[in-house]
Design a protein around this motif. Structure first.
Motif: not given
Length: 211
Positions: A44-55, A65-71
């Motif tokens: 989860g950290v590897t897949g979502l971390g960069g996008g989380f920081i960007r958002d 990652a917190l609004t779309d269940w697919r993420y």
């Protein structure tokens, strides 16, 4: 319709990049003989971390990652699959390295284009593309007790930034979004793979360090 096509393409590429990076994160956990929870966390950290920081940085909150269940589903699925079939995946060392390069190329493009979509200029958008690409891997390495690969002299961040720059510049033309994404993706991927094959690296300090 063009905006819908842009958004759909961006989400599809984003989810693909998340899956690829999540596999590498879960594989790190398996190789350190950690349990399934650790594998899912690192995935989860590897897949979502960069996008989380960007958002967070571009004020696209709450993060996707917190609004779309697919993420959330994609890294969980990648983590479970890697944990279950790690002997086969682990033997494909070169394939995993290629997966990491593919994830890097996908994220540098999606990160940059999403930043453009939220009104950032070319330079900050390109930087957001790089952050998206390297952020998750850096968090993975820190949690796993490794020096982040981006600090080890490997050409990692530079290809990501270059791919993001290409995507941002071409996005200012009338080219279809798939062409824009493919161009940025190709620049990053080819550069990263060439660096791996030929052993290219960033300059390192000469001689012993004075401590």
């Amino acid at each position: 319709m063009p905006w819908i096509e842009f958004t759909t393409t961006l989400v599809t590429l984003d989810l693909l990049g998340i899956f690829v990076f999540a596999v590498t994160g879960a594989l790190v956990a398996v190789r350190k003989n950690l349990d399934i929870f650790a594998a899912l966390v690192l995935a989860g950290v590897t897949g979502l971390g960069g996008g989380f920081i960007r958002d967070v940085l571009i004020d696209a909150t709450p993060p996707a990652a917190l609004t779309d269940w697919r993420y959330l589903l994609v890294p969980v699925a990648a983590g479970l699959l890697t944990f279950a079939f790690h002997p086969a995946i682990g033997r494909l060392e070169r394939l995993v390295t290629v997966f990491d390069a593919v994830g890097l190329a996908l994220f540098c493009v999606t990160g940059a284009l999403k930043a453009v979509e939220y009104g950032l200029g070319p330079v900050p958008a390109a930087l957001m593309g790089m952050v998206t690409a390297i952020g998750g891997g850096m968090m993975r390495d820190v949690l796993a007790g490794h020096v982040p690969v981006v600090f080890e002299g490997n050409l990692y961040a530079t290809p990501a930034l270059s791919g993001a720059v290409v995507a941002v510049l071409l996005d200012r033309t009338d080219l279809p979004v798939l062409v824009v994404a493919a161009a940025g993706f190709s620049v990053c991927l080819v550069w990263r793979l060439m660096a791996l094959v030929r052993g290219w690296s960033a300059p390192l300090p000469r001689g012993p360090a004075n401590v």
